[in-house]
Design an enzyme around this catalytic site. Structure first.
Site, PDB file in Angstrom:
ATOM      1  N   CYS A   1     -12.322  -5.861  -8.122  1.00  0.00           N
ATOM      2  CA  CYS A   1     -12.329  -6.948  -7.133  1.00  0.00           C
ATOM      3  C   CYS A   1     -12.594  -6.383  -5.747  1.00  0.00           C
ATOM      4  CB  CYS A   1     -10.982  -7.660  -7.161  1.00  0.00           C
ATOM      5  SG  CYS A   1     -10.772  -8.796  -5.788  1.00  0.00           S
TER       6      CYS A   1
ATOM      7  N   CYS B   1      -9.278  -6.890  -3.417  1.00  0.00           N
ATOM      8  CA  CYS B   1      -7.991  -6.239  -3.672  1.00  0.00           C
ATOM      9  C   CYS B   1      -7.806  -5.027  -2.743  1.00  0.00           C
ATOM     10  CB  CYS B   1      -7.900  -5.793  -5.130  1.00  0.00           C
ATOM     11  SG  CYS B   1      -7.386  -7.103  -6.274  1.00  0.00           S
TER      12      CYS B   1
ATOM     13  N   HIS C   1      -3.953 -10.211  -6.700  1.00  0.00           N
ATOM     14  CA  HIS C   1      -5.187 -10.764  -7.261  1.00  0.00           C
ATOM     15  C   HIS C   1      -4.931 -11.992  -8.130  1.00  0.00           C
ATOM     16  CE1 HIS C   1      -9.383 -10.459  -8.584  1.00  0.00           C
ATOM     17  NE2 HIS C   1      -8.959 -10.716  -9.804  1.00  0.00           N
TER      18      HIS C   1
ATOM     19  N   ASN D   1     -12.866 -22.081  -0.425  1.00  0.00           N
ATOM     20  CA  ASN D   1     -13.468 -22.603  -1.656  1.00  0.00           C
ATOM     21  C   ASN D   1     -12.634 -22.046  -2.791  1.00  0.00           C
ATOM     22  OD1 ASN D   1     -15.656 -23.807  -0.342  1.00  0.00           O
ATOM     23  ND2 ASN D   1     -16.803 -21.888  -0.382  1.00  0.00           N
TER      24      ASN D   1
ATOM     25  N   SER E   1     -16.710 -17.151  -5.405  1.00  0.00           N
ATOM     26  CA  SER E   1     -17.302 -16.036  -6.139  1.00  0.00           C
ATOM     27  C   SER E   1     -16.243 -15.118  -6.714  1.00  0.00           C
ATOM     28  CB  SER E   1     -18.201 -15.234  -5.196  1.00  0.00           C
ATOM     29  OG  SER E   1     -17.417 -14.680  -4.148  1.00  0.00           O
TER      30      SER E   1
ATOM     31  N   HIS F   1      -9.630 -14.018  -6.459  1.00  0.00           N
ATOM     32  CA  HIS F   1      -8.626 -13.459  -5.538  1.00  0.00           C
ATOM     33  C   HIS F   1      -8.389 -14.471  -4.407  1.00  0.00           C
ATOM     34  CE1 HIS F   1      -6.682  -9.713  -3.867  1.00  0.00           C
ATOM     35  NE2 HIS F   1      -6.540 -10.605  -2.897  1.00  0.00           N
TER      36      HIS F   1
ATOM     37  N   HIS G   1      -8.401 -16.227  -1.276  1.00  0.00           N
ATOM     38  CA  HIS G   1      -9.037 -15.907   0.006  1.00  0.00           C
ATOM     39  C   HIS G   1      -9.692 -17.138   0.606  1.00  0.00           C
ATOM     40  CE1 HIS G   1     -12.524 -15.922  -2.672  1.00  0.00           C
ATOM     41  NE2 HIS G   1     -13.282 -16.061  -1.603  1.00  0.00           N
TER      42      HIS G   1
ATOM     43  N   GLN H   1     -12.308 -18.298   4.291  1.00  0.00           N
ATOM     44  CA  GLN H   1     -13.362 -17.766   5.151  1.00  0.00           C
ATOM     45  C   GLN H   1     -13.288 -18.394   6.534  1.00  0.00           C
ATOM     46  OE1 GLN H   1     -17.352 -17.297   3.577  1.00  0.00           O
ATOM     47  NE2 GLN H   1     -16.691 -17.952   1.546  1.00  0.00           N
TER      48      GLN H   1
HETATM   49  P1  H2U Z   1     -16.455 -17.067  -1.699  1.00  0.00           P
HETATM   50  O1  H2U Z   1     -15.797 -16.526  -2.912  1.00  0.00           O
HETATM   51  O2  H2U Z   1     -15.740 -18.272  -1.141  1.00  0.00           O
HETATM   52  O3  H2U Z   1     -17.907 -17.248  -1.886  1.00  0.00           O
HETATM   53  O4  H2U Z   1     -16.287 -15.966  -0.544  1.00  0.00           O
HETATM   54  C1  H2U Z   1     -16.494 -14.616  -0.721  1.00  0.00           C
HETATM   55  C2  H2U Z   1     -17.210 -14.081   0.509  1.00  0.00           C
HETATM   56  O5  H2U Z   1     -17.048 -12.677   0.515  1.00  0.00           O
HETATM   57  C3  H2U Z   1     -18.693 -14.365   0.485  1.00  0.00           C
HETATM   58  O6  H2U Z   1     -19.027 -15.115   1.642  1.00  0.00           O
HETATM   59  C4  H2U Z   1     -18.216 -12.077   1.000  1.00  0.00           C
HETATM   60  C5  H2U Z   1     -19.335 -12.983   0.532  1.00  0.00           C
HETATM   61  O7  H2U Z   1     -20.408 -12.946   1.443  1.00  0.00           O
HETATM   62  N1  H2U Z   1     -18.260 -10.697   0.487  1.00  0.00           N
HETATM   63  C6  H2U Z   1     -18.175  -9.641   1.386  1.00  0.00           C
HETATM   64  O8  H2U Z   1     -18.117  -9.858   2.593  1.00  0.00           O
HETATM   65  N2  H2U Z   1     -18.147  -8.347   0.906  1.00  0.00           N
HETATM   66  C7  H2U Z   1     -18.240  -8.017  -0.416  1.00  0.00           C
HETATM   67  O9  H2U Z   1     -18.159  -6.867  -0.769  1.00  0.00           O
HETATM   68  C8  H2U Z   1     -18.465  -9.085  -1.420  1.00  0.00           C
HETATM   69  C9  H2U Z   1     -18.385 -10.509  -0.930  1.00  0.00           C
HETATM   70 ZN    ZN Z   2      -8.507  -8.976  -6.131  1.00  0.00          ZN
END
Ligand code: H2U
Ligand code: ZN
Length: 337
Positions: free
Chosen positions: A50, A53, A113, A151, A159, A162, A164, A166
């Site tokens: 992840c 994490c 996580h 989201n 995506s 975990h 989180h 934004q």
């Molecule tokens: P979502 O799971 O809500 O899409 O948010 C994850 C965000 O994390 C996504 O905008 C960022 C992606 O651009 N990200 C990073 O900044 N670094 C990473 O190593 C992977 C994902």
């Molecule tokens: Zn994690």
């Protein structure tokens, strides 16, 4: 007397100046729509793969620190970037564009996580509230709109499971925010009172759309909700932005957030997906007395963990539509509080 809310009718959304078609008589129609399969969820407390994490490597090669409560970093794939020097608006007949600048961050809610925001304990959720407020103060000192959101769930495009959220912050008022701003401003000019402060009063009086109430907060299904179990969370007193919340209001917010998310999870016995986010007065230095802080929750589920609503057909082409009434949705959620 027949209740006209049992028949097709339209409801007005005063925050966005738009309407929604409500068709309650349709809730008995047969449904042969898609059934999604729910992936089994037995996540470890720490997942070595992840990127959120503690201690793990992100896409840009950086290591996350061994954080113990919350952690914020600049999004490695930011949708908004710092201003491009010398960029100018372009206007060619009907085709217009303008340069934009901004900043995107990822907010880790917990080192764990396997948890969701709603599964964290209230003191830990309170730290997330503080993190949100600090982002408004910090990023808001540079940019006029700071959109905080989460989201949750793959159904909403998250995506990573975990916990989180934004921050996407920009140097302009985005479309929906500009509409909320204009609507609240016009209401304030006419009524000398903030729209959503009046709404809290009216919803407390009417009661049918209340999901949960605490000392400082009110959670409702808005009269004009378009998503089946959409909710709106508002402080009872006039608060324009997250950083203005008192200690007591923040602790109380952590508890009502936990309640709201738990009720969602229990409704269809699934980790309820949603997009949620905060709206408050723009951070452009002006007072904005017409603004009232609020959070929207937009969950896609309609009748089970696997049957979701899609905004399609009439909704894409004409107007948002719902079957189950907001009062019916609120009643089902309230029963689980
Ligand atoms: P979502 O799971 O809500 O899409 O948010 C994850 C965000 O994390 C996504 O905008 C960022 C992606 O651009 N990200 C990073 O900044 N670094 C990473 O190593 C992977 C994902
Ligand atoms: Zn994690």
């Amino acid at each position: 007397m027949t209740d006209y809310y049992d028949h097709p009718h339209r409801r007005y959304n005063p925050l966005l100046d738009e309407w929604v078609l409500v068709s309650p008589h349709r809730t008995k129609r047969p449904w042969l729509g898609q059934k999604e399969t729910i992936p089994a969820d037995n996540r470890p407390q720490h997942d070595p793969n992840c990127y959120l994490c503690p201690g793990n490597v992100r896409a840009n090669g950086e290591h996350n620190p061994d954080y113990t409560d919350t952690y914020v970093f600049e999004n490695d794939f930011a949708a908004l970037l710092p201003a491009l020097v010398g960029a100018e608006p372009v206007s060619k007949g009907l085709l217009r564009s303008e340069p934009t600048a901004g900043e995107c961050r990822v907010l880790c809610f917990s080192p764990r996580h396997d948890l969701s925001l709603g599964q964290m304990d209230p003191p830990a959720i309170r730290r997330v509230v503080d993190m949100w407020a600090d982002q408004i103060t910090d990023v808001g000192s540079r940019l006029k709109w700071v959109q905080i959101f989460e989201n949750k769930g793959s159904a909403m495009g998250a995506s990573n499971p975990h916990p989180h959220g934004q921050v996407w912050a920009c140097d302009y008022l985005p479309t929906l925010v500009a509409r909320e701003d204009a609507c609240q401003s016009a209401y304030f000019a006419k009524n000398a009172s903030p729209m959503l402060v009046d709404l809290v009063e009216q919803e407390l009086r009417e009661g049918q759309r209340v999901v949960a109430e605490s000392m400082h907060w009110l959670l409702i299904v808005p009269f004009w909700a378009t998503w089946p179990f959409e909710t709106l969370l508002m402080p009872k007193r006039h608060v324009r932005r997250l950083p203005e919340l008192t200690d007591g209001e923040r602790d109380d917010l952590a508890v009502i957030l936990k309640t709201g998310i738990r009720v969602y999870d229990e409704l269809f016995e699934t980790s309820f997906p949603y997009s949620m986010g905060w709206h408050g007065a723009p951070t452009d230095g002006a007072d904005h007395p017409h603004w009232q802080l609020h959070a929207h929750f937009y969950p896609p589920l309609l009748r089970s963990a696997t049957v979701r609503k899609f905004m399609v057909g009439f909704e894409l082409l004409a107007e948002a539509q719902r079957d189950v009434t907001p009062e019916g949705a609120a009643e089902r959620l309230r029963a689980l509080v």
